[in-house]
Design an enzyme around this catalytic site. Sequence first.
Site, PDB file in Angstrom:
ATOM      1  N   CYS A 161      37.019 -61.829 110.235  1.00 41.21           N
ATOM      2  CA  CYS A 161      37.507 -61.786 111.780  1.00 41.21           C
ATOM      3  C   CYS A 161      38.355 -60.707 112.175  1.00 41.21           C
ATOM      4  O   CYS A 161      38.431 -60.408 113.550  1.00 41.21           O
ATOM      5  CB  CYS A 161      37.369 -62.996 112.363  1.00 41.21           C
ATOM      6  SG  CYS A 161      36.311 -64.201 111.818  1.00 41.21           S
TER       7      CYS A 161
ATOM      8  N   HIS B 279      39.206 -62.160 119.160  1.00 37.65           N
ATOM      9  CA  HIS B 279      38.206 -62.578 118.495  1.00 37.65           C
ATOM     10  C   HIS B 279      37.430 -63.830 118.850  1.00 37.65           C
ATOM     11  O   HIS B 279      38.227 -64.584 119.230  1.00 37.65           O
ATOM     12  CB  HIS B 279      38.562 -62.938 116.854  1.00 37.65           C
ATOM     13  CG  HIS B 279      37.799 -63.656 116.041  1.00 37.65           C
ATOM     14  ND1 HIS B 279      36.416 -63.008 116.033  1.00 37.65           N
ATOM     15  CD2 HIS B 279      37.723 -64.822 115.285  1.00 37.65           C
ATOM     16  CE1 HIS B 279      35.573 -63.851 115.046  1.00 37.65           C
ATOM     17  NE2 HIS B 279      36.607 -64.923 114.713  1.00 37.65           N
TER      18      HIS B 279
ATOM     19  N   ASN C 191      30.164 -66.900 116.801  1.00 38.37           N
ATOM     20  CA  ASN C 191      31.216 -66.156 116.225  1.00 38.37           C
ATOM     21  C   ASN C 191      30.576 -65.331 115.292  1.00 38.37           C
ATOM     22  O   ASN C 191      29.924 -65.616 114.008  1.00 38.37           O
ATOM     23  CB  ASN C 191      32.262 -67.005 115.407  1.00 38.37           C
ATOM     24  CG  ASN C 191      33.255 -66.651 114.467  1.00 38.37           C
ATOM     25  OD1 ASN C 191      33.268 -65.473 114.543  1.00 38.37           O
ATOM     26  ND2 ASN C 191      34.113 -67.366 114.084  1.00 38.37           N
TER      27      ASN C 191
HETATM   28  C1  LIG Z   1      35.779 -76.583 114.025  1.00 33.76           C
HETATM   29  C2  LIG Z   1      36.269 -77.448 115.082  1.00 33.76           C
HETATM   30  C3  LIG Z   1      35.665 -77.387 116.311  1.00 33.76           C
HETATM   31  C4  LIG Z   1      36.444 -78.868 114.596  1.00 33.76           C
HETATM   32  O1  LIG Z   1      37.134 -79.883 115.463  1.00 33.76           O
HETATM   33  P1  LIG Z   1      38.112 -80.791 115.224  1.00 33.76           P
HETATM   34  O2  LIG Z   1      38.344 -81.792 116.658  1.00 33.76           O
HETATM   35  O3  LIG Z   1      39.178 -79.918 114.549  1.00 33.76           O
HETATM   36  O4  LIG Z   1      37.280 -81.647 114.067  1.00 33.76           O
HETATM   37  P2  LIG Z   1      37.924 -82.593 113.054  1.00 33.76           P
HETATM   38  O5  LIG Z   1      37.689 -81.999 111.727  1.00 33.76           O
HETATM   39  O6  LIG Z   1      39.531 -82.922 113.228  1.00 33.76           O
HETATM   40  O7  LIG Z   1      37.025 -83.699 113.341  1.00 33.76           O
HETATM   41  C5  LIG Z   1      37.237 -84.516 114.480  1.00 33.76           C
HETATM   42  C6  LIG Z   1      35.971 -85.445 114.762  1.00 33.76           C
HETATM   43  O8  LIG Z   1      34.983 -84.503 114.939  1.00 33.76           O
HETATM   44  C7  LIG Z   1      33.718 -84.638 113.949  1.00 33.76           C
HETATM   45  N1  LIG Z   1      33.139 -83.584 113.561  1.00 33.76           N
HETATM   46  C8  LIG Z   1      33.582 -82.373 112.855  1.00 33.76           C
HETATM   47  N2  LIG Z   1      32.765 -81.227 112.737  1.00 33.76           N
HETATM   48  C9  LIG Z   1      31.759 -81.986 113.353  1.00 33.76           C
HETATM   49  C10 LIG Z   1      30.436 -81.382 113.788  1.00 33.76           C
HETATM   50  N3  LIG Z   1      30.276 -80.180 113.351  1.00 33.76           N
HETATM   51  N4  LIG Z   1      29.641 -81.799 114.710  1.00 33.76           N
HETATM   52  C11 LIG Z   1      30.001 -83.244 115.284  1.00 33.76           C
HETATM   53  N5  LIG Z   1      31.094 -83.891 114.987  1.00 33.76           N
HETATM   54  C12 LIG Z   1      31.977 -83.282 114.030  1.00 33.76           C
HETATM   55  C13 LIG Z   1      34.611 -85.527 113.034  1.00 33.76           C
HETATM   56  O9  LIG Z   1      33.576 -86.046 112.267  1.00 33.76           O
HETATM   57  C14 LIG Z   1      35.785 -86.210 113.573  1.00 33.76           C
HETATM   58  O10 LIG Z   1      35.071 -87.279 113.956  1.00 33.76           O
HETATM   59  P3  LIG Z   1      35.964 -88.618 114.159  1.00 33.76           P
HETATM   60  O11 LIG Z   1      37.013 -88.526 115.263  1.00 33.76           O
HETATM   61  O12 LIG Z   1      34.845 -89.826 114.552  1.00 33.76           O
HETATM   62  O13 LIG Z   1      36.515 -89.060 112.755  1.00 33.76           O
HETATM   63  C15 LIG Z   1      38.011 -77.242 115.219  1.00 33.76           C
HETATM   64  O14 LIG Z   1      38.665 -77.414 113.987  1.00 33.76           O
HETATM   65  C16 LIG Z   1      37.999 -75.587 115.613  1.00 33.76           C
HETATM   66  O15 LIG Z   1      37.509 -74.872 116.471  1.00 33.76           O
HETATM   67  N6  LIG Z   1      38.772 -74.808 114.645  1.00 33.76           N
HETATM   68  C17 LIG Z   1      39.201 -73.456 114.416  1.00 33.76           C
HETATM   69  C18 LIG Z   1      37.846 -72.952 113.900  1.00 33.76           C
HETATM   70  C19 LIG Z   1      37.541 -71.460 114.213  1.00 33.76           C
HETATM   71  O16 LIG Z   1      37.610 -70.812 115.259  1.00 33.76           O
HETATM   72  N7  LIG Z   1      37.430 -70.871 112.913  1.00 33.76           N
HETATM   73  C20 LIG Z   1      37.173 -69.437 112.832  1.00 33.76           C
HETATM   74  C21 LIG Z   1      38.459 -68.698 112.867  1.00 33.76           C
HETATM   75  S1  LIG Z   1      38.300 -66.949 112.317  1.00 33.76           S
END
Ligand SMILES: CC(C)(COP(=O)(O)OP(=O)(O)OC[C@H]1O[C@@H](n2cnc3c(N)ncnc32)[C@H](O)[C@@H]1OP(=O)(O)O)[C@@H](O)C(=O)NCCC(=O)NCCS
Length: 329
Positions: A118, A254, A285
């Site tokens: 990215c 990005h 993305n």
């Molecule tokens: C991916 C992202 C949205 C996940 O959100 P998060 O709050 O960090 O997610 P977590 O893995 O801590 O999980 C939190 C909760 O969401 C749930 N969850 C995770 N992925 C899920 C999905 N795709 N759909 C629904 N629920 C989801 C988990 O099960 C967890 O539930 P719980 O609280 O009941 O246990 C977030 O981490 C993010 O935006 N990260 C950056 C990713 C990015 O931009 N990557 C590209 C960079 S180049």
Amino acid sequence: MSIKRGPEFSRILGLGVARGETAVPNEDIIEPIDSSDEWIRKMTGIATRVRANSDTSVIDLAERAALEAIAKAGISADEVDTVILSTITYPHMTPGGAPVLADRLGIPAAAFDISAACAGYCYGIGQADALVRAGTARNVLVVGAEKMSDFVDPADRTISYLLGDAAGAVVIGASDTAGIGPTVWGSDGSGAKLIRQTASWLEVRDNPDVPFPTLFQEGPSVFKWASFKMAPIAREAIAAAGLTPDAISVFIPHQANVRIIDQLVKQIGLPDHVAVGKDIVDSGNTSAASIPLATERLLRDGDAKSGDLALQIGFGAGLVYAAQVIEIP
Ligand SMILES: CC(C)(COP(=O)(O)OP(=O)(O)OC[C@H]1O[C@@H](n2cnc3c(N)ncnc32)[C@H](O)[C@@H]1OP(=O)(O)O)[C@@H](O)C(=O)NCCC(=O)NCCS
């Protein structure tokens, strides 16, 4: 021995984009990941992601964007002497995609790929700026192109739902004034596992039970890194260009996540008048394509105009990052 010297400055001469043909709404992808439209919108800002048809290749997307960028630059393809293709989804280990793209354009240009995920577009801009100013190249075509859908597992809930297919291209050439500021870039390979291919090609070769590799990420760690470690890099790019945040009119990060974008705006301390690229809402993305796509969207919506100073920053798998201030073409 004599050496070449180039012009003092370079700038972006023209921009082109190609989005995947279909906008796929959240409803169409939530079932295999047990998610919801509401969760995806709230956590990422994404409403739809653009995806290419099965018979559209990453090179097809790159070619469409490239032809538009060349036309907008007001040059002919044979005036391009260097082609840089930033991609992580060209499906061959070798040869690279850039020579294939150059051949499509009918030019014998120097051609090479950049694998910086990215951050690939901003890496390419930094390279093109340096090549032009060194006199090594006259007009450099930089293309960020991805067909991410070829490498997603629809049942993977860590990353699959974020990704889209698109290409964005620019031509960079000589300028009378500074059109591209210094590139501030770097990497942190200790985070190599945070966004990765699920298995190496050797694991696939050696173990018949290993499925076709797709993308995977440790979302929470990536979120923290991008939101907090990238703001100082962006501020450094502004300072390296001899500017302060007040001088910036447009911010084009990005397109990873709307919450990361909002956090960066706050952490960098960008003033309220700055227009912020949020093409992610409709395009998802698209990795190396996301910054040129967001630039095109800002121009189309009238939120940015030619001549505006824009801060752009790419960051992602590697971990790698690059930022620079550019003048909007
Ligand atoms: C991916 C992202 C949205 C996940 O959100 P998060 O709050 O960090 O997610 P977590 O893995 O801590 O999980 C939190 C909760 O969401 C749930 N969850 C995770 N992925 C899920 C999905 N795709 N759909 C629904 N629920 C989801 C988990 O099960 C967890 O539930 P719980 O609280 O009941 O246990 C977030 O981490 C993010 O935006 N990260 C950056 C990713 C990015 O931009 N990557 C590209 C960079 S180049």
